[in-house]
Motif scaffolding. Structure first.
Motif, PDB file in Angstrom:
ATOM      1  N   LEU A  12       0.836  -1.204   0.000  1.00 40.00           N
ATOM      2  CA  LEU A  12       0.000   0.000   0.000  1.00 40.00           C
ATOM      3  C   LEU A  12       0.871   1.255   0.000  1.00 40.00           C
ATOM      4  O   LEU A  12       0.611   2.210  -0.747  1.00 40.00           O
ATOM      5  N   GLN A  13       1.901   1.260   0.807  1.00 42.94           N
ATOM      6  CA  GLN A  13       2.794   2.419   0.848  1.00 42.94           C
ATOM      7  C   GLN A  13       3.560   2.582  -0.461  1.00 42.94           C
ATOM      8  O   GLN A  13       3.860   3.711  -0.873  1.00 42.94           O
ATOM      9  N   GLY A  14       3.868   1.457  -1.115  1.00 38.76           N
ATOM     10  CA  GLY A  14       4.608   1.508  -2.372  1.00 38.76           C
ATOM     11  C   GLY A  14       3.740   1.743  -3.589  1.00 38.76           C
ATOM     12  O   GLY A  14       4.265   1.918  -4.701  1.00 38.76           O
ATOM     13  N   GLY A  15       2.411   1.724  -3.412  1.00 38.05           N
ATOM     14  CA  GLY A  15       1.509   1.967  -4.528  1.00 38.05           C
ATOM     15  C   GLY A  15       1.333   0.798  -5.463  1.00 38.05           C
ATOM     16  O   GLY A  15       0.830   0.975  -6.591  1.00 38.05           O
ATOM     17  N   ASN A  16       1.711  -0.414  -5.036  1.00 40.23           N
ATOM     18  CA  ASN A  16       1.602  -1.580  -5.920  1.00 40.23           C
ATOM     19  C   ASN A  16       0.769  -2.700  -5.306  1.00 40.23           C
ATOM     20  O   ASN A  16       0.939  -3.866  -5.639  1.00 40.23           O
ATOM     21  N   ALA A  17      -0.136  -2.353  -4.398  1.00 36.88           N
ATOM     22  CA  ALA A  17      -0.993  -3.366  -3.776  1.00 36.88           C
ATOM     23  C   ALA A  17      -2.103  -3.788  -4.732  1.00 36.88           C
ATOM     24  O   ALA A  17      -2.406  -3.102  -5.715  1.00 36.88           O
ATOM     25  N   ALA A  18      -2.723  -4.915  -4.410  1.00 36.25           N
ATOM     26  CA  ALA A  18      -3.849  -5.400  -5.211  1.00 36.25           C
ATOM     27  C   ALA A  18      -5.026  -4.428  -5.111  1.00 36.25           C
ATOM     28  O   ALA A  18      -5.055  -3.524  -4.275  1.00 36.25           O
ATOM     29  N   ASP A  19      -6.019  -4.637  -5.982  1.00 33.66           N
ATOM     30  CA  ASP A  19      -7.191  -3.763  -6.011  1.00 33.66           C
ATOM     31  C   ASP A  19      -8.059  -3.924  -4.776  1.00 33.66           C
ATOM     32  O   ASP A  19      -8.750  -3.000  -4.361  1.00 33.66           O
ATOM     33  N   ALA A  20      -8.035  -5.097  -4.185  1.00 31.70           N
ATOM     34  CA  ALA A  20      -8.817  -5.380  -2.978  1.00 31.70           C
ATOM     35  C   ALA A  20      -7.986  -6.257  -2.074  1.00 31.70           C
ATOM     36  O   ALA A  20      -7.009  -6.888  -2.511  1.00 31.70           O
ATOM     37  N   MET A  21      -8.375  -6.322  -0.799  1.00 30.27           N
ATOM     38  CA  MET A  21      -7.581  -7.091   0.154  1.00 30.27           C
ATOM     39  C   MET A  21      -8.432  -7.438   1.370  1.00 30.27           C
ATOM     40  O   MET A  21      -9.502  -6.856   1.578  1.00 30.27           O
ATOM     41  N   ILE A  22      -7.936  -8.375   2.142  1.00 32.73           N
ATOM     42  CA  ILE A  22      -8.567  -8.741   3.404  1.00 32.73           C
ATOM     43  C   ILE A  22      -7.830  -8.033   4.536  1.00 32.73           C
ATOM     44  O   ILE A  22      -6.605  -8.117   4.636  1.00 32.73           O
ATOM     45  N   LEU A  23      -8.597  -7.339   5.388  1.00 29.94           N
ATOM     46  CA  LEU A  23      -8.019  -6.582   6.493  1.00 29.94           C
ATOM     47  C   LEU A  23      -8.677  -6.983   7.813  1.00 29.94           C
ATOM     48  O   LEU A  23      -9.607  -7.784   7.828  1.00 29.94           O
ATOM     49  N   SER A  24      -8.198  -6.385   8.904  1.00 32.75           N
ATOM     50  CA  SER A  24      -8.764  -6.603  10.228  1.00 32.75           C
ATOM     51  C   SER A  24      -9.567  -5.380  10.646  1.00 32.75           C
ATOM     52  O   SER A  24      -9.045  -4.258  10.582  1.00 32.75           O
ATOM     53  N   PRO A  25     -10.803  -5.543  11.081  1.00 35.31           N
ATOM     54  CA  PRO A  25     -11.587  -4.392  11.545  1.00 35.31           C
ATOM     55  C   PRO A  25     -10.915  -3.699  12.725  1.00 35.31           C
ATOM     56  O   PRO A  25     -10.165  -4.313  13.488  1.00 35.31           O
TER      57      PRO A  25
END
Length: 433
Positions: A96-109
């Motif tokens: 995310l910081q590098g600008g090359n993450a996937a379009d969607a992701m699984i995160l923690s609430p």
């Protein structure tokens, strides 16, 4: 009998993707369809998107199964990019910081981890979601997903968390039922050792797992008596150092000294958990309940999920919460964001919510009902239906440093490099920073 037996090809597919450098599985449906060039479809959304997910073991492909169903029904091409669980948090934040993450992701609430929804939303990395996503958030937990009136993630399911338990392995050493009390558990540890097994297997080298186990211990040591303990800590009325959290960590030390963990627990990994439970050399492990489904499918077992035995004077209590959530990368193209939101709207429908919960080994995000519970949750079914549970505490801790202090600190308890007092003081300091 395993609940979700998989075709051997599916297992092979995921074993090839479980390398330290993630591979990508491209799901291409045969129906529906968008443009061949991946551009806007007639509805203004792209015909493809990518998703990054965590993968604990070779059969841990629930996200891919749901995305594959969506791809088949709609023709939208989805690239699933799995990362080993122990590396996932770093991959998400770095990309995310590098600008090359996937379009969607699984995160923690919430706020308590590096990949927590609120933390990343406030940093500008996430895209606001629509009313459909907002509509399935469990009542009273909106603050785990909301910033300035916008919702930034959609919960996947309700995830019970406790000890995944292998009854067959327990019976081999003469343990006929899961311990009802903490003292019974200590006795069972000795019995398991005498039989050449360990009662517990932990990923002692992975702060996520040591932190998770500590939270499981806190269910009856802290939150059964004080469900609003986090709110009291925010108000400054209590501290970690002077609360049931001390009991939880002292019990961890006692479990270690009693030989409850596998040999070499300080260097343990998730592979040790999978192999220990799957191979019958360990009787239980502190992991999300969905791991029982994965282990059962991979090893042909009938494990179940148990609540950690209560402390003296405490009632039975467990943990269950929406621990995982879909989110959209704010830097994705607008048409791709629209495509991901269409998937999320589809996933929020009751039929898909039930499908995912069954695959993942969880409880539908639409609510807890006896008829909806998988067999693995029968031992804690009464607790879930009666509401005798709390969410993971760290979801509402003010910053990831508190959980980091817990997870890393408990690692130090295994190696003798820290003390209970030191951990609690570090957690209080992190909370107040």
């Amino acid at each position: 009998m395993p609940q979700h037996a998989q075709h051997p090809a599916a297992k092979l597919r995921w074993s090839l993707l479980a390398a330290p450098v993630a591979g990508a599985l491209v799901l291409a449906g045969c129906s529906g369809g968008g443009n061949d060039d991946g551009g806007d479809s007639a509805g203004g959304s792209a015909d493809s998107f990518s998703v990054m997910v965590a993968q604990a073991n070779d059969t841990d492909d629930a996200y891919a199964q749901l995305l594959e169903q969506y791809s088949t029904e709609t023709g939208v091409e989805v690239e699933v990019i799995p990362y080993p669980s122990e590396a996932y948090n770093t991959q998400v934040t770095t990309q995310l910081q590098g600008g090359n993450a996937a379009d969607a992701m699984i995160l923690s609430p919430g706020t308590g981890q590096p990949i927590s929804v609120i933390t990343l939303a406030e940093a500008g990395f996430l895209e606001p979601l629509d009313d459909t996503s907002a509509g399935i958030i469990p009542e009273g937990t909106e603050s785990l997903y909301e910033v300035d009136g916008e919702i930034y993630a959609q919960p996947t399911s309700l995830q019970p968390v406790g000890l995944v338990y292998n009854p067959a392995a327990a019976e081999e050493v003469g343990i006929d039922e899961f311990p009802a009390t903490y003292e019974d558990l200590l006795d069972a540890c000795a019995t398991a050792r005498d039989g050449g097994k360990s009662f517990l297997v932990i990923a002692g080298s992975v702060p996520f797992n040591t932190g998770l186990f500590s939270q499981i211990l806190s269910a009856t040591r802290v939150y059964e008596q004080d469900p609003d303990w986090n709110e009291q800590r925010t108000a400054g009325d209590v501290t970690f150092a002077d609360s049931g959290w001390r009991d939880a960590l002292e019990d961890f030390v006692e479990l270690n000294e009693a030989g409850c963990f596998q040999d070499g627990a300080a260097g343990g990994t998730f592979d040790n958990i999978t192999n220990g439970i799957g191979g019958g050399t360990a009787l239980s492990a502190p992991v999300p309940g969905s791991a029982a489904n994965s282990i059962n499918a991979g090893a042909g077992l009938e494990t179940d999920v148990q609540a950690f035995p209560p402390a003296d004077g405490a009632g039975e209590f467990t943990m269950a919460s929406a621990n995982y959530a879909w989110a959209i990368n704010a830097s994705a193209d607008d048409d791709v964001k629209a495509a991901v939101q269409e998937f999320l709207d589809w996933a929020a429908e009751p039929e898909q919510a039930k499908t995912f919960a069954d695959i993942f080994g969880a409880v539908p995000i639409t609510g807890v009902a006896g008829d909806d519970l998988l067999p693995i949750y029968q031992p804690i079914g009464g607790l879930l239906e009666s509401g005798a549970f709390t969410g993971l505490p760290n979801a509402t801790w003010p910053n990831p440093a508190v959980y980091d202090a817990l997870g890393a600190g408990v690692q130090g308890l295994l190696t003798g490099q820290t003390t209970v007092d030191g951990i609690l003081d570090e957690m209080d300091a992190a909370w107040d920073q």
